[in-house]
Design a protein around this motif. Structure first.
Motif, short mmCIF file in Angstrom:
data_model
loop_
_atom_site.label_atom_id
_atom_site.label_comp_id
_atom_site.label_asym_id
_atom_site.label_seq_id
_atom_site.Cartn_x
_atom_site.Cartn_y
_atom_site.Cartn_z
N HIS A 115 0.83 -1.21 0.00
CA HIS A 115 0.00 0.00 0.00
C HIS A 115 0.87 1.27 0.00
O HIS A 115 0.36 2.37 -0.13
N ILE A 116 2.19 1.08 0.21
CA ILE A 116 3.13 2.20 0.19
C ILE A 116 4.05 2.02 -1.03
O ILE A 116 4.69 0.97 -1.19
N MET A 117 4.07 3.03 -1.92
CA MET A 117 4.71 2.86 -3.23
C MET A 117 6.19 2.46 -3.15
O MET A 117 6.64 1.63 -3.92
N GLU A 118 6.95 3.01 -2.19
CA GLU A 118 8.39 2.71 -2.17
C GLU A 118 8.70 1.25 -1.77
O GLU A 118 9.83 0.80 -1.91
N ASN A 119 7.70 0.53 -1.28
CA ASN A 119 7.93 -0.87 -0.90
C ASN A 119 7.79 -1.84 -2.06
O ASN A 119 7.93 -3.05 -1.89
N ARG A 120 7.44 -1.31 -3.24
CA ARG A 120 7.08 -2.20 -4.34
C ARG A 120 8.23 -2.46 -5.32
O ARG A 120 8.06 -3.12 -6.34
N LYS A 121 9.41 -1.94 -4.99
CA LYS A 121 10.55 -2.08 -5.91
C LYS A 121 11.01 -3.54 -5.99
O LYS A 121 11.00 -4.26 -4.99
N GLY A 122 11.48 -3.91 -7.18
CA GLY A 122 12.03 -5.25 -7.36
C GLY A 122 13.39 -5.37 -6.70
O GLY A 122 14.15 -4.40 -6.63
N THR A 123 13.70 -6.57 -6.19
CA THR A 123 14.99 -6.77 -5.51
C THR A 123 15.87 -7.78 -6.24
O THR A 123 17.08 -7.64 -6.27
N HIS A 124 15.24 -8.83 -6.80
CA HIS A 124 16.02 -9.92 -7.41
C HIS A 124 15.65 -10.10 -8.88
O HIS A 124 14.46 -10.23 -9.19
N VAL A 125 16.66 -10.13 -9.73
CA VAL A 125 16.42 -10.29 -11.17
C VAL A 125 16.48 -11.77 -11.53
O VAL A 125 17.41 -12.48 -11.13
N PHE A 126 15.47 -12.22 -12.26
CA PHE A 126 15.45 -13.60 -12.76
C PHE A 126 15.60 -13.55 -14.28
O PHE A 126 14.72 -13.06 -14.98
N GLU A 127 16.74 -14.00 -14.75
CA GLU A 127 17.00 -13.98 -16.20
C GLU A 127 16.48 -15.27 -16.82
O GLU A 127 16.94 -16.37 -16.48
N ILE A 128 15.52 -15.10 -17.71
CA ILE A 128 14.87 -16.27 -18.29
C ILE A 128 15.71 -16.82 -19.44
O ILE A 128 15.93 -16.14 -20.44
N GLU A 129 16.18 -18.05 -19.26
CA GLU A 129 16.93 -18.73 -20.33
C GLU A 129 16.17 -19.97 -20.81
O GLU A 129 16.58 -20.63 -21.75
N CYS A 130 15.08 -20.30 -20.08
CA CYS A 130 14.30 -21.51 -20.38
C CYS A 130 13.19 -21.17 -21.39
O CYS A 130 12.97 -20.00 -21.70
N PRO A 131 12.43 -22.19 -21.88
CA PRO A 131 11.32 -21.90 -22.80
C PRO A 131 10.29 -20.96 -22.17
O PRO A 131 10.01 -21.04 -20.96
N SER A 132 9.73 -20.05 -22.97
CA SER A 132 8.74 -19.09 -22.46
C SER A 132 7.67 -18.79 -23.51
O SER A 132 7.16 -17.69 -23.59
N LYS A 133 7.36 -19.82 -24.32
CA LYS A 133 6.42 -19.60 -25.42
C LYS A 133 4.97 -19.85 -25.01
O LYS A 133 4.06 -19.14 -25.43
N THR A 134 4.74 -20.88 -24.20
CA THR A 134 3.37 -21.35 -23.95
C THR A 134 2.90 -21.01 -22.53
O THR A 134 3.70 -20.59 -21.68
N ALA A 135 1.60 -21.23 -22.31
CA ALA A 135 1.04 -21.02 -20.96
C ALA A 135 1.71 -21.94 -19.95
O ALA A 135 1.98 -21.54 -18.81
N ILE A 136 1.98 -23.17 -20.36
CA ILE A 136 2.66 -24.12 -19.46
C ILE A 136 4.07 -23.61 -19.13
O ILE A 136 4.52 -23.68 -17.99
N ASP A 137 4.76 -23.07 -20.14
CA ASP A 137 6.10 -22.52 -19.88
C ASP A 137 6.03 -21.44 -18.79
O ASP A 137 6.85 -21.44 -17.86
N TRP A 138 5.07 -20.55 -18.91
CA TRP A 138 4.97 -19.47 -17.92
C TRP A 138 4.49 -19.99 -16.56
O TRP A 138 4.88 -19.45 -15.52
N ASP A 139 3.69 -21.06 -16.57
CA ASP A 139 3.29 -21.72 -15.33
C ASP A 139 4.53 -22.25 -14.61
O ASP A 139 4.71 -22.05 -13.40
#
Lengths: 425, 140
Positions: free
Chosen positions: A189-213
């Protein structure tokens, strides 16, 4: 101490009735436990109301007794009164279909009890919608709007995609907020708490709904406690259905309430924007190996018979129902296999108008509404030896509720299994 | 007897003591704690099969499902509940569970992680009034 407005003080003193007073007392205590300094106004809520199995621990059939004990956390019975008139409230998933109970191995008595409970809260101001994907049916808090919801994937969707503000809270706190119209001004509910902390670099398949699941499941597995994930890397652009899957599985393996996706979510057009200009605390690669590890955790080995095939975790969109219906058209579900597609009843109505319901039913399947096998509990799959599903959230959690073999795969593999009665690896 | 005291913020007032049950992976909100027995039913959990009753639960955070508090709540109605709890850092699900279960809680450690300092079986006294957590090591 939590600072209260004059209006909130009056409510806390009981000037707006015992129902709102009890709810606000709990919200103030919740704010103190969190360390919040003030409350904020909530204008949208989804609530876990109905005759859910976990309520059976209360030794009473009187819904006022059950509601007081399990939602208001009061040993004294406080009668259900009006919910906040400044917060639009609707129901989350129920432990039964909106219309039928027979295919789910439930009794008419239970169906009636669930409907009776839902009618009571409807009269108090909570519309019956039975949806875990309320953003598909018009429940959409806008940027900066404060919401509460009892669906964990909906928390991530509304924070990340809509820019609205909400925490995961819990079943009880969502009810308190919907009654008194307030939640602690804390966390997302406080905007400054919403920042991202950890980056996840996607190297795996990301084409289908199952991939994103599977991506959501994997990011959740690898996410440190309290971290806010940022999905980056060389991924294929997701759509709404893929994000629906990703957020449901992410909220299963982690406590994430927000997920930045670079170039997709509005608070994360660039990496710099997602982190608020800070260096990421960590960078984690989602490799094929990690993807495959998740898949193996979700799908049992082998090719055994299945008797229970369920699609739609989270609830299917009309588009997914259409794809499933067109694929199953002209085929027959094997005898003794229960084949289900789960959605909300508004979407089912659209499926019916378009002829998809008829196609699925002619094939021997069901389009069911308002719940899912997880929410109904083990009663709907007692005696089942093998089950197949296309939702990672469901394939993960159902293992605690059954000894059956659990197969996980895309819509088409699951439909094939429903037709042949056997899972093909 | 080796005693260690660590300190953070008292989230729910009161004093409780009991044997520590440390869950470094937290406990999932759905299908994590059995509604009737209070046993941990999460598949593959390091404490799978253990009962939360009378334990001091040591957790880094909550995870999985907004139903986190309600299954602890059901188990409490059936007489199975933690004596107290210690969270490395507070989050919204943990805050709701704190209010619902209403047993002493300490959270928000800054320079020490209770999940690393405390081991399952240690005797732990949680003081929600002062924020102090006193640990008596089981092997001392």
């Amino acid at each position: 101490m939590v600072r209260l407005t004059d209006y909130e003080k009056k409510m806390l003193n009981g000037e707006m009735g015992e129902f709102k007073q009890t709810a606000l007392k709990n919200i103030v205590k919740y704010a103190e436990a969190l360390g919040a300094e003030e409350l904020c106004e909530v204008s949208k809520a989804t609530l876990y109301f109905g005759a859910h199995p976990y309520l059976d621990v209360v030794d009473s059939d009187d819904y006022n007794d059950i509601f007081s004990k399990m939602y208001l956390c009061s040993d004294k019975t406080v009668n259900i009164d009006e919910f906040s008139n400044t917060c639009y409230c609707q129901t989350c998933v129920a432990p039964c279909d909106q219309y039928v109970y027979e295919p789910l191995n439930l009794t008419k008595e239970f169906f009636n009890k669930n409907n009776k409970f839902l009618e009571i809260t409807k009269e108090a101001g909570v519309s019956i919608t039975g949806s875990c994907t309320p953003y598909l049916i018009g429940w959409l808090p806008l940027r900066g709007e404060h919401f509460v919801t009892t669906e964990s994937s909906n928390v991530i969707f509304c924070n990340s995609v809509l820019g609205a503000c909400g925490n995961s809270d819990g079943i009880e706190a969502a009810a308190w907020s919907a009654i008194c119209g307030r939640t602690p001004k804390w966390g997302n509910h406080i905007m400054e708490n919403r920042k991202g902390t950890h980056v996840f670099e996607i190297e795996c398949p990301s084409k289908t709904a199952i991939d994103w699941d599977v991506i959501g499941y994997t990011v959740g597995r690898l996410l440190p406690p309290h971290a806010v994930p940022i999905i980056d890397g060389n991924f294929n652009r997701p759509n709404l259905i893929k994000l629906k899957q990703c957020f449901a599985s992410l909220a299963t393996t982690s406590g994430a309430e927000m997920c930045h996706i670079i170039g997709i979510t509005p608070e994360s057009i660039t990496l710099d924007m997602a982190t608020g200009g800070d260096e990421p605390v960590g960078v984690i690669k989602i490799t094929d190996e990690e993807y495959n590890k998740s898949f193996d955790m979700l799908c049992d080995k082998g090719c055994e018979d299945v008797q229970f095939v369920t699609l739609g975790c989270p609830h299917y969109t009309l588009e997914e129902i259409r794809d499933a219906a067109l694929y199953i058209k002209g085929k027959k579900v094997k005898k003794d296999v229960l084949f289900m597609i789960w959605t909300d009843y508004a979407t089912k109505e659209m499926a019916s108008v378009n002829g998809y319901t008829k196609i699925v039913e002619e094939a021997g399947g069901h389009i069911l509404t308002s719940g899912c096998p997880l929410v109904i509990g083990h009663k709907c799959h007692e005696g089942v030896k093998g089950m197949a599903m296309d939702g990672a959230k469901q394939a993960h959690y159902i293992r605690s509720e059954t000894d059956a073999t659990v197969y996980y795969g895309n819509m088409y593999k699951c439909i094939d299994a429903a037709i042949t009665g056997k899972w093909e690896a | 007897m080796e005693k260690i005291t660590i300190k953070a913020r008292g989230a729910i007032k009161g004093i409780a003591e009991g044997e520590a049950l440390v869950c470094p992976e937290s406990i999932q909100g759905w299908a994590g704690v059995d509604d009737h027995t209070g046993n941990i039913i999460e598949k593959g959990h390091s404490q799978e099969g253990k009962c939360i009753n009378d334990k001091i639960l040591i957790l880094p955070c909550s995870k999985g499902s907004n139903g986190w508090s309600c299954h602890f709540h059901s188990a409490q109605v059936k007489g199975k509940m933690p004596a107290g709890w210690v969270f490395t850092k507070m989050d919204s699900r943990a805050g709701v569970a704190a209010v619902v279960i209403d047993v002493p809680m300490v959270a928000d450690f800054e320079d020490v992680d209770p999940c690393e300092v405390i081991e399952t079986g240690d005797w732990v006294k949680v003081n929600g009034n002062t924020g102090e957590v006193e640990i008596t090591k089981k092997n001392s």
